[in-house]
Enzyme design. Structure first.
Site: not given
Length: 219
Positions: A39, A41, A43, A98, A101
């Site tokens: 992803c 993302d 993080r 993850h 999400c």
């Protein structure tokens, strides 16, 4: 932006000299072992999670770690997968979801994405996973986690429709892996194709090794 600029400065001053030999070698080409599809993302840091160096991973990222099924008019994700598998000859292809999400939250509530039409259309590639978790009567408090898992499995199915992937799987030159990374705990769970369960990564790899690595047969 100041933080980013100062980071570049530290890289050039401190990090690059420490790894100069590696970067000079990489300047002539790459031979990554794995394609890591995850992803976008902020993080999720693939190199930090796997403790790998530049040149080890061919990384593809997008909202929801999604792989559209193969179409004649493919996009950037399709082209990147084809290049990683057919040109770079990666031996492993990892789809890593993850926890927490945002894309999966959106997939659960597509009606809330009216202001983001392109995001809604993109997440349609996850709707089959949404149907699965709802058909299984998944408890409300488990919906997001279970959807994250089933979305990874769905994207692995989509990968098998890509000609380059299908060809390498047929000749046992490529292995597919499904992972879920827990942001809070740092735990990584892997899908075991034989038992059809999610296991801590180390345990899943031990089982696969003990069974003689038959995961490709289940794929």
């Amino acid at each position: 932006m100041d933080k980013i600029l100062s980071g570049v400065s530290r890289f050039q001053k401190d990090v690059y000299p420490e790894h100069q030999e590696l970067f000079e070698e990489l300047a002539n080409g790459q031979a990554p072992e794995a394609l890591f599809l995850t992803c976008s993302d902020s993080r999720v840091d693939p190199n930090m999670i796997t403790q790998t160096k530049p040149g080890d991973l061919f990384i593809c990222r997008n909202a929801g770690n999604i792989v559209p099924p193969h179409l004649l008019q493919g996009g950037g994700m399709t082209a990147s997968i084809e290049f990683g598998v057919a040109a770079l000859n990666v031996k492993h292809l990892i789809v890593c979801g993850h926890t927490d999400c945002g894309a999966m939250k959106g997939a659960l509530n597509p009606n809330g994405l009216d202001a983001l039409p392109h995001v809604r259309d993109w997440l349609s590639h996850s709707f089959a996973a949404v149907s699965v978790v709802k058909e299984l009567n998944t408890p409300e408090d488990e919906l997001l986690d279970r959807l994250t898992e089933h979305n990874v499995l769905l994207q692995l199915q989509h990968l098998r429709t890509h000609p380059a992937v299908a060809a390498k799987l047929a000749t046992d030159e490529l292995q597919l892996h499904g992972w879920v990374y827990d942001i809070e705990s740092g735990e990584v769970r892997a899908y075991d194709f034989d038992s059809r369960t999610w296991l801590p990564l180390g345990e899943a790899e031990r089982i696969k090794h003990h069974l003689g690595d038959h995961t490709h047969a289940a794929q």
